[in-house]
Design a protein around this motif. Structure first.
Motif, PDB file in Angstrom:
ATOM      1  N   VAL A 132      -7.327   3.556 -17.344  1.00 38.57           N
ATOM      2  CA  VAL A 132      -6.024   2.929 -17.140  1.00 38.57           C
ATOM      3  C   VAL A 132      -5.581   3.205 -15.712  1.00 38.57           C
ATOM      4  N   PHE A 133      -5.024   2.192 -15.064  1.00 38.01           N
ATOM      5  CA  PHE A 133      -4.583   2.327 -13.677  1.00 38.01           C
ATOM      6  C   PHE A 133      -3.233   1.635 -13.504  1.00 38.01           C
ATOM      7  N   VAL A 134      -2.626   1.907 -12.346  1.00 39.22           N
ATOM      8  CA  VAL A 134      -1.472   1.133 -11.901  1.00 39.22           C
ATOM      9  C   VAL A 134      -1.901   0.398 -10.639  1.00 39.22           C
ATOM     10  N   GLY A 135      -1.616  -0.913 -10.592  1.00 41.20           N
ATOM     11  CA  GLY A 135      -1.985  -1.711  -9.429  1.00 41.20           C
ATOM     12  C   GLY A 135      -0.793  -2.447  -8.865  1.00 41.20           C
ATOM     13  N   HIS A 136      -0.953  -2.972  -7.655  1.00 39.85           N
ATOM     14  CA  HIS A 136       0.103  -3.725  -6.971  1.00 39.85           C
ATOM     15  C   HIS A 136      -0.404  -5.140  -6.728  1.00 39.85           C
ATOM     16  N   ASP A 137       0.335  -6.124  -7.183  1.00 39.70           N
ATOM     17  CA  ASP A 137      -0.109  -7.513  -7.070  1.00 39.70           C
ATOM     18  C   ASP A 137      -0.073  -8.013  -5.624  1.00 39.70           C
ATOM     19  N   GLY A 138       0.606  -7.279  -4.749  1.00 38.12           N
ATOM     20  CA  GLY A 138       0.671  -7.691  -3.354  1.00 38.12           C
ATOM     21  C   GLY A 138      -0.476  -7.179  -2.512  1.00 38.12           C
ATOM     22  N   LEU A 139      -1.407  -6.459  -3.108  1.00 36.20           N
ATOM     23  CA  LEU A 139      -2.542  -5.897  -2.374  1.00 36.20           C
ATOM     24  C   LEU A 139      -3.798  -6.738  -2.568  1.00 36.20           C
ATOM     25  N   GLU A 140      -4.459  -7.058  -1.471  1.00 37.95           N
ATOM     26  CA  GLU A 140      -5.751  -7.720  -1.575  1.00 37.95           C
ATOM     27  C   GLU A 140      -6.856  -6.701  -1.805  1.00 37.95           C
ATOM     28  N   GLU A 141      -6.687  -5.501  -1.252  1.00 36.38           N
ATOM     29  CA  GLU A 141      -7.678  -4.453  -1.440  1.00 36.38           C
ATOM     30  C   GLU A 141      -7.634  -3.951  -2.885  1.00 36.38           C
ATOM     31  N   LEU A 155      -7.194  -1.357  -4.508  1.00 39.47           N
ATOM     32  CA  LEU A 155      -6.672   0.000  -4.614  1.00 39.47           C
ATOM     33  C   LEU A 155      -5.826   0.135  -5.869  1.00 39.47           C
ATOM     34  N   VAL A 156      -5.951   1.287  -6.527  1.00 42.17           N
ATOM     35  CA  VAL A 156      -5.197   1.553  -7.748  1.00 42.17           C
ATOM     36  C   VAL A 156      -4.751   3.007  -7.760  1.00 42.17           C
ATOM     37  N   VAL A 157      -3.741   3.281  -8.543  1.00 40.02           N
ATOM     38  CA  VAL A 157      -3.323   4.655  -8.823  1.00 40.02           C
ATOM     39  C   VAL A 157      -3.904   5.045 -10.176  1.00 40.02           C
ATOM     40  N   SER A 158      -4.479   6.236 -10.228  1.00 39.93           N
ATOM     41  CA  SER A 158      -5.132   6.694 -11.451  1.00 39.93           C
ATOM     42  C   SER A 158      -4.342   7.832 -12.103  1.00 39.93           C
ATOM     43  N   PRO A 159      -3.712   7.588 -13.253  1.00 42.50           N
ATOM     44  CA  PRO A 159      -3.038   8.681 -13.966  1.00 42.50           C
ATOM     45  C   PRO A 159      -3.995   9.809 -14.364  1.00 42.50           C
ATOM     46  N   ARG A 160      -5.227   9.467 -14.652  1.00 40.63           N
ATOM     47  CA  ARG A 160      -6.199  10.486 -15.050  1.00 40.63           C
ATOM     48  C   ARG A 160      -6.502  11.443 -13.901  1.00 40.63           C
ATOM     49  N   ASP A 161      -6.290  10.963 -12.681  1.00 41.69           N
ATOM     50  CA  ASP A 161      -6.553  11.773 -11.486  1.00 41.69           C
ATOM     51  C   ASP A 161      -5.251  12.205 -10.817  1.00 41.69           C
ATOM     52  N   ARG A 162      -4.214  12.421 -11.633  1.00 38.39           N
ATOM     53  CA  ARG A 162      -2.925  12.937 -11.152  1.00 38.39           C
ATOM     54  C   ARG A 162      -2.324  12.085 -10.038  1.00 38.39           C
ATOM     55  N   GLY A 163      -2.479  10.760 -10.174  1.00 32.71           N
ATOM     56  CA  GLY A 163      -1.813   9.859  -9.249  1.00 32.71           C
ATOM     57  C   GLY A 163      -2.557   9.566  -7.971  1.00 32.71           C
ATOM     58  N   ARG A 164      -3.811   9.955  -7.870  1.00 30.29           N
ATOM     59  CA  ARG A 164      -4.582   9.669  -6.654  1.00 30.29           C
ATOM     60  C   ARG A 164      -4.738   8.165  -6.460  1.00 30.29           C
ATOM     61  N   LEU A 165      -4.710   7.765  -5.185  1.00 30.18           N
ATOM     62  CA  LEU A 165      -4.953   6.377  -4.811  1.00 30.18           C
ATOM     63  C   LEU A 165      -6.454   6.196  -4.618  1.00 30.18           C
ATOM     64  N   ALA A 204       0.830  -1.209   0.000  1.00 28.30           N
ATOM     65  CA  ALA A 204       0.000   0.000   0.000  1.00 28.30           C
ATOM     66  C   ALA A 204       0.860   1.252   0.000  1.00 28.30           C
ATOM     67  N   ALA A 205       1.945   1.231   0.771  1.00 31.27           N
ATOM     68  CA  ALA A 205       2.844   2.389   0.814  1.00 31.27           C
ATOM     69  C   ALA A 205       3.535   2.578  -0.529  1.00 31.27           C
ATOM     70  N   GLN A 206       3.927   1.478  -1.145  1.00 30.35           N
ATOM     71  CA  GLN A 206       4.584   1.564  -2.443  1.00 30.35           C
ATOM     72  C   GLN A 206       3.644   2.139  -3.500  1.00 30.35           C
ATOM     73  N   LEU A 207       2.403   1.679  -3.504  1.00 29.96           N
ATOM     74  CA  LEU A 207       1.452   2.163  -4.500  1.00 29.96           C
ATOM     75  C   LEU A 207       1.142   3.642  -4.284  1.00 29.96           C
ATOM     76  N   ALA A 208       0.965   4.034  -3.029  1.00 33.37           N
ATOM     77  CA  ALA A 208       0.689   5.438  -2.734  1.00 33.37           C
ATOM     78  C   ALA A 208       1.859   6.325  -3.153  1.00 33.37           C
ATOM     79  N   ALA A 209       3.081   5.874  -2.888  1.00 32.22           N
ATOM     80  CA  ALA A 209       4.257   6.650  -3.270  1.00 32.22           C
ATOM     81  C   ALA A 209       4.401   6.729  -4.783  1.00 32.22           C
TER      82      ALA A 209
END
Length: 217
Positions: free
Chosen positions: A124-133, A135-145, A55-60
């Motif tokens: 389009v999103f960026v996701g983390h395979d280690g997360l069960e939740e 949660l994604v990062v959205s480039p369209r929303d300037r990187g918001r989680l 979660a910290a990695q995705l948020a960063a």
């Protein structure tokens, strides 16, 4: 440095995102591979001291990398491909959300993070395979989680490297058709045909390439 040719990259079972998209861009215009390597390295450096928590990695990744890119002004970029090719997206810190996601993933992969590109309909999103939740990062929303369930009700799926290259080529081909850039459309169709796809899809692409060639001639 000269990038490894696109044909060699797509022959790999699972090519890395960065060299694959560098090779794709080089197929349209010569690319300085060393410059791209440096750009991605500088993005990765912003992530180096993040805690080893998904979660910290995705948020960063969202706040320190994706947020630094702007969406393109189509009126400004309508005459070129700068927002659709990884080297120029990195250089200008501006690009289509698919390429911004790819740039972020390339930087994270330098550190061994288990992240990737996700798609859902036109998002389009960026996701983390280690997360069960979800949660994604959205480039369209300037990187918001975000919780992806709050963004789209469509199925969300991982896009493997060959599929990522395919989606980039679709965008390039669409831009080329809109602008009447027949030589770019032809090159995009040739590269799309070279990708590993099912026999039926390969036939569809071969027919599409023949049509583009007929228009070009």
């Amino acid at each position: 440095m000269t990038p490894v040719p696109f044909a060699h990259q797509i022959a790999m079972a699972e090519p890395a995102v960065e060299p694959l998209l560098v090779a794709l861009a080089d197929a349209f215009s010569p690319v300085d591979d060393a410059a791209v390597h440096d750009h991605v390295g500088r993005l990765a450096e912003r992530l180096r001291h993040v805690a080893p928590d998904p979660a910290a990695q995705l948020a960063a990744l969202g706040s320190r990398v994706v947020a630094g890119f702007r969406r393109p002004n189509r009126r400004v970029l309508a005459g070129d491909l700068d927002d659709l090719l990884l080297p120029t997206v990195l250089q200008g810190r501006r690009g289509d959300e698919l390429l911004v996601a790819a740039a972020a993933v390339a930087a994270a992969h330098r550190l061994g993070w288990d992240v990737g590109v996700l798609c859902a309909e036109d998002r389009v999103f960026v996701g983390h395979d280690g997360l069960e939740e979800p949660l994604v990062v959205s480039p369209r929303d300037r990187g918001r989680l975000l919780d992806v369930r709050d963004v789209t009700g469509a199925d969300v799926f991982w896009v493997e490297p060959h599929g990522l290259a395919d989606r980039v080529l679709e965008r390039v081909a669409e831009r080329a058709r809109d602008l009447g850039l027949h030589h770019v459309a032809l090159r995009a169709a040739e590269l799309a045909l070279a990708l590993p796809v099912e026999p039926r899809e390969h036939l569809v692409r071969a027919v599409a390439l023949a049509r583009v060639r007929a228009r070009f001639n």
